[in-house]
Motif scaffolding. Structure first.
Motif, mmCIF file in Angstrom:
data_model
loop_
_atom_site.group_PDB
_atom_site.id
_atom_site.type_symbol
_atom_site.label_atom_id
_atom_site.label_comp_id
_atom_site.label_asym_id
_atom_site.label_seq_id
_atom_site.Cartn_x
_atom_site.Cartn_y
_atom_site.Cartn_z
ATOM 1 N N VAL A 11 0.854 -1.185 0.000
ATOM 2 C CA VAL A 11 0.000 0.000 0.000
ATOM 3 C C VAL A 11 0.886 1.229 0.000
ATOM 4 O O VAL A 11 2.020 1.199 0.500
ATOM 5 N N SER A 12 0.367 2.311 -0.554
ATOM 6 C CA SER A 12 1.193 3.509 -0.718
ATOM 7 C C SER A 12 0.802 4.654 0.211
ATOM 8 O O SER A 12 1.538 5.633 0.306
ATOM 9 N N GLU A 13 -0.334 4.553 0.907
ATOM 10 C CA GLU A 13 -0.770 5.637 1.790
ATOM 11 C C GLU A 13 0.145 5.745 2.996
ATOM 12 O O GLU A 13 0.288 4.783 3.763
ATOM 13 N N PRO A 14 0.775 6.910 3.225
ATOM 14 C CA PRO A 14 1.753 7.054 4.318
ATOM 15 C C PRO A 14 1.202 6.734 5.697
ATOM 16 O O PRO A 14 1.955 6.277 6.569
ATOM 17 N N GLU A 15 -0.103 6.944 5.927
ATOM 18 C CA GLU A 15 -0.639 6.719 7.263
ATOM 19 C C GLU A 15 -0.557 5.254 7.692
ATOM 20 O O GLU A 15 -0.531 4.949 8.894
ATOM 21 N N TYR A 16 -0.469 4.345 6.726
ATOM 22 C CA TYR A 16 -0.370 2.929 7.073
ATOM 23 C C TYR A 16 1.027 2.548 7.560
ATOM 24 O O TYR A 16 1.226 1.458 8.094
ATOM 25 N N SER A 17 1.995 3.429 7.376
ATOM 26 C CA SER A 17 3.349 3.130 7.858
ATOM 27 C C SER A 17 3.444 3.187 9.374
ATOM 28 O O SER A 17 4.428 2.725 9.957
ATOM 29 N N ALA A 38 -7.339 -5.028 -1.107
ATOM 30 C CA ALA A 38 -8.174 -4.360 -2.111
ATOM 31 C C ALA A 38 -7.454 -3.248 -2.864
ATOM 32 O O ALA A 38 -7.818 -2.930 -4.008
ATOM 33 N N HIS A 39 -6.427 -2.655 -2.242
ATOM 34 C CA HIS A 39 -5.813 -1.470 -2.836
ATOM 35 C C HIS A 39 -4.295 -1.613 -3.016
ATOM 36 O O HIS A 39 -3.590 -0.604 -3.084
ATOM 37 N N SER A 40 -3.814 -2.822 -3.103
ATOM 38 C CA SER A 40 -2.376 -3.024 -3.314
ATOM 39 C C SER A 40 -1.947 -2.439 -4.650
ATOM 40 O O SER A 40 -2.623 -2.628 -5.674
ATOM 41 N N VAL A 41 -0.820 -1.747 -4.647
ATOM 42 C CA VAL A 41 -0.297 -1.166 -5.892
ATOM 43 C C VAL A 41 0.444 -2.203 -6.720
ATOM 44 O O VAL A 41 0.910 -1.899 -7.819
ATOM 45 N N ILE A 42 0.545 -3.417 -6.210
ATOM 46 C CA ILE A 42 1.170 -4.493 -6.987
ATOM 47 C C ILE A 42 0.167 -5.637 -7.157
ATOM 48 O O ILE A 42 0.493 -6.807 -7.020
ATOM 49 N N GLU A 43 -1.058 -5.256 -7.474
ATOM 50 C CA GLU A 43 -2.131 -6.233 -7.632
ATOM 51 C C GLU A 43 -1.860 -7.140 -8.822
ATOM 52 O O GLU A 43 -1.336 -6.721 -9.853
ATOM 53 N N GLY A 44 -2.246 -8.414 -8.668
ATOM 54 C CA GLY A 44 -2.099 -9.368 -9.759
ATOM 55 C C GLY A 44 -2.656 -10.711 -9.355
ATOM 56 O O GLY A 44 -2.719 -11.048 -8.167
ATOM 57 N N ALA A 45 -3.048 -11.507 -10.340
ATOM 58 C CA ALA A 45 -3.653 -12.809 -10.053
ATOM 59 C C ALA A 45 -2.619 -13.899 -9.820
ATOM 60 O O ALA A 45 -2.965 -14.999 -9.390
ATOM 61 N N SER A 46 -1.354 -13.606 -10.085
ATOM 62 C CA SER A 46 -0.296 -14.605 -9.911
ATOM 63 C C SER A 46 0.948 -13.927 -9.354
ATOM 64 O O SER A 46 1.052 -12.692 -9.349
ATOM 65 N N SER A 47 1.881 -14.747 -8.917
ATOM 66 C CA SER A 47 3.150 -14.207 -8.413
ATOM 67 C C SER A 47 3.842 -13.379 -9.478
ATOM 68 O O SER A 47 4.338 -12.272 -9.211
ATOM 69 N N GLY A 48 3.883 -13.896 -10.697
ATOM 70 C CA GLY A 48 4.548 -13.179 -11.778
ATOM 71 C C GLY A 48 3.904 -11.832 -12.057
ATOM 72 O O GLY A 48 4.592 -10.835 -12.272
ATOM 73 N N ALA A 49 2.568 -11.797 -12.023
ATOM 74 C CA ALA A 49 1.868 -10.547 -12.300
ATOM 75 C C ALA A 49 2.110 -9.531 -11.190
ATOM 76 O O ALA A 49 2.310 -8.338 -11.449
ATOM 77 N N LEU A 108 4.699 -9.390 -9.145
ATOM 78 C CA LEU A 108 6.085 -8.926 -9.176
ATOM 79 C C LEU A 108 6.332 -8.017 -10.381
ATOM 80 O O LEU A 108 7.134 -7.072 -10.279
ATOM 81 N N ARG A 109 5.652 -8.271 -11.487
ATOM 82 C CA ARG A 109 5.817 -7.356 -12.626
ATOM 83 C C ARG A 109 5.237 -5.981 -12.286
ATOM 84 O O ARG A 109 5.785 -4.956 -12.685
ATOM 85 N N ALA A 110 4.140 -5.972 -11.502
ATOM 86 C CA ALA A 110 3.588 -4.697 -11.047
ATOM 87 C C ALA A 110 4.540 -4.020 -10.073
ATOM 88 O O ALA A 110 4.665 -2.791 -10.054
ATOM 89 N N ALA A 111 5.240 -4.825 -9.261
ATOM 90 C CA ALA A 111 6.223 -4.269 -8.327
ATOM 91 C C ALA A 111 7.381 -3.622 -9.081
ATOM 92 O O ALA A 111 7.939 -2.612 -8.637
ATOM 93 N N VAL A 112 7.768 -4.196 -10.208
ATOM 94 C CA VAL A 112 8.817 -3.597 -11.038
ATOM 95 C C VAL A 112 8.424 -2.174 -11.427
ATOM 96 O O VAL A 112 9.234 -1.236 -11.342
ATOM 97 N N ASP A 113 7.176 -2.009 -11.829
ATOM 98 C CA ASP A 113 6.716 -0.673 -12.227
ATOM 99 C C ASP A 113 6.666 0.272 -11.031
ATOM 100 O O ASP A 113 7.134 1.420 -11.126
ATOM 101 N N TYR A 114 6.112 -0.186 -9.912
ATOM 102 C CA TYR A 114 5.948 0.712 -8.771
ATOM 103 C C TYR A 114 7.296 1.111 -8.173
ATOM 104 O O TYR A 114 7.486 2.256 -7.756
ATOM 105 N N LEU A 115 8.231 0.177 -8.129
ATOM 106 C CA LEU A 115 9.552 0.465 -7.556
ATOM 107 C C LEU A 115 10.492 1.125 -8.569
ATOM 108 O O LEU A 115 11.676 1.317 -8.281
ATOM 109 N N ARG A 116 9.966 1.446 -9.733
ATOM 110 C CA ARG A 116 10.733 2.150 -10.771
ATOM 111 C C ARG A 116 11.970 1.357 -11.209
ATOM 112 O O ARG A 116 13.063 1.899 -11.367
ATOM 113 N N LEU A 117 11.748 0.069 -11.385
ATOM 114 C CA LEU A 117 12.817 -0.810 -11.855
ATOM 115 C C LEU A 117 12.672 -1.127 -13.338
ATOM 116 O O LEU A 117 13.447 -1.920 -13.879
ATOM 117 N N ASP A 118 11.681 -0.505 -13.970
ATOM 118 C CA ASP A 118 11.440 -0.821 -15.376
ATOM 119 C C ASP A 118 12.633 -0.483 -16.259
ATOM 120 O O ASP A 118 12.876 -1.130 -17.275
#
Length: 511
Positions: free
Chosen positions: A387-393, A442-453, A455-465
């Protein structure tokens, strides 16, 4: 003006020792090397190359006079050593002096510090007979550390996937690796150039070099796999392992003593342990002790007939997931959670709060380490949510049995405490933790139906593209050889096998 005449110092200068080592004592051998170095200095300064007379050179070599002006710069260029050190004494004890690094190798060493701001690399001896050093600063959880280091020039054998340090360096390497301390070899290869045009560097633990160069094992070359090239992946691994391993080895006895008293604390539902109770403990040592208690406290107090569905981590940056990848006890904890969750309706997951500003401020190697941790969890069968909302930290770390209980155990960023643990059973308390997990699902920024999906979303969010074209391949290469062959763990409290598995898992993602 004639060169100033000095009283002969009564010792062999380092300049003299280097001239002897390289076979340049005769004027005929020295003159050409000096002329080449003078041309390089002149090109930088925009003037005419300076020459030196034979008689002047002999006085330098004999310690009877001191070079002046541009000649000092030429000698620094020629030997890669500060002029004042050249004029200082060579060591009295018998030592093997390292080979002289060329300008490309020295430039590659300087590039390390400009690329990674937590690095300060001095790859050659500041004084003959004294090792170079590599200082690695910690940002948050990791302590700053240092390691002895020496750089050698090597040749590329890319058909065999190795670079090789030649036998002319073996006398010095054997001397360098003899002490039983942590040390690293850096191999500089001019033929291997990165995007900046500088020579490539490859890293190897001195313990492995000591084994490879054992007298009973005659070798024609000292090979280092090309997978051990120093880039953002290897730097992330190297920094994490060295800082963790060195700190835990230094804290071994106090940690052993504290571990003996944990059972009494585990009997309590609520426990808080102040940092001042163990003065002098490193940040990594505190993290190990805190995570050790919280993981055992969670297993002790989770209901045996309930299935935990989620864990919440406070880790946000690469340093903070190093314990997850390296601590033996964290691997045990994940095994225990999965065993307890086996009777549940869905696989358990782990949630992280990583705000966008934290991602933006994190160096690339830190984001790679965080990605490796997400990959390791997915490999282990845990779903990951970010999640990206700072209050959850601000939420404490916890393990949740939905609608029934949450075991809270915070050791990361716990302020003045090594740990703070509690058991939440009141419905209002459990509901708050339930809601946090529902939001993460419900609001994960790395949402996906599989591990690969995911982690591919994590690549985008962590700016590893921007590095994704090469990251899986580099992880596959390093995982295939194993970090255990690049770095030798010295502390009993960490293991590198799980990290290697995570690297291999990422390596398969691209396929």
């Amino acid at each position: 003006m004639a060169s100033p005449t000095l009283v002969r110092p009564g010792y062999r200068t380092l300049l003299r020792a280097l001239l002897e080592q390289n076979g340049w004592l005769s004027w005929g051998r020295f003159e050409g090397h000096y002329a080449n170095a003078a041309k390089k200095v002149a090109a930088r300064m925009g003037n005419t190359p300076v020459s030196v007379a034979r008689s002047t050179y002999m006085r330098w070599a004999n310690g009877e006079s001191t070079p002046e002006g541009v000649a000092q710069l030429v000698l620094e260029e020629l030997f890669g050593i500060d002029f004042e050190l050249l004029m200082g004494p060579a060591p009295d004890r018998q030592v093997e002096l390292p080979g002289i690094l060329d300008v490309t190798s020295r430039a590659a060493a300087m590039l390390v510090d400009s690329k990674w701001r937590t690095s300060m690399l001095y790859p050659t001896a500041p004084v003959a007979g004294v090792d170079g050093a590599w200082y690695l600063d910690g940002l948050d959880l990791l302590d700053s550390t240092s390691v002895a280091v020496q750089m050698y020039e090597a040749t590329a054998h890319f058909d065999d996937d190795v670079v090789a340090i030649g036998p002319e360096h073996y006398p010095h390497i054997r001397q360098f690796v003899r002490p039983t301390r942590r040390a690293l070899l850096l191999a500089s290869v001019d033929e291997s150039r990165d995007a900046d045009g500088e020579g490539g560097l490859y890293v190897l633990d001195a313990a492995h070099a000591r084994r490879l160069l054992a007298p009973e094992r005659p070798v024609e070359m000292l090979p280092i796999p090309t997978a051990f090239r120093l880039d953002d992946v290897t730097f992330a691994v190297l920094r994490g392992v060295l800082a963790t391993d060195n700190a835990l080895a230094a804290d071994d006895w106090p940690l052993h003593a504290e571990e003996q008293g944990l059972e009494q604390q585990l009997q309590r539902e609520r426990s808080v342990y102040a940092r001042e109770a163990v003065p002098g403990l490193s940040q990594v040592g505190s993290a190990w002790l805190g995570s050790r208690f919280c993981s055992h406290h969670a297993i002790r107090w989770l209901p045996k007939d309930g299935a935990p569905s989620a864990l919440w981590s406070r880790a946000q940056i690469g340093e903070e997931v190093v314990p997850l990848l390296l601590f033996r006890q964290q691997h045990w904890f994940i095994d225990q959670i999965q065993s307890l969750a086996a009777g549940g309706n869905e696989p358990p997951g782990m949630a992280f709060c990583v705000p966008e500003d934290v991602v933006a401020a994190s160096p690339l190697h830190e984001r790679i380490m965080l990605f490796l941790a997400l990959a390791w969890l997915e490999m282990r069968g845990l779903v990951t949510w970010v999640v990206s909302e700072p209050e959850y930290s601000k939420i404490d770390e916890f393990v949740l049995v939905p609608g029934e209980q949450a075991v809270v155990g915070t050791w990361m960023r716990a302020k003045d405490n090594i740990w703070s643990a509690d058991v939440a059973v009141r419905k209002a308390q459990v509901r708050d933790y339930d809601l946090a997990v529902r939001h993460a699902r419900a609001h994960s920024v790395i949402e996906g139906a599989s591990s690969g999906a995911r982690l591919r979303a994590a690549v985008d969010y962590l700016r590893l593209d921007q590095v994704w074209d090469t990251l899986p391949r580099r992880c596959a290469e390093l995982g295939a050889y194993g970090t255990v062959d690049m770095l030798q763990a010295r502390s009993r409290l960490i293991v590198l096998d799980e990290l290697d598995q995570a690297l291999r898992f990422v390596g398969r993602l691209a396929a």
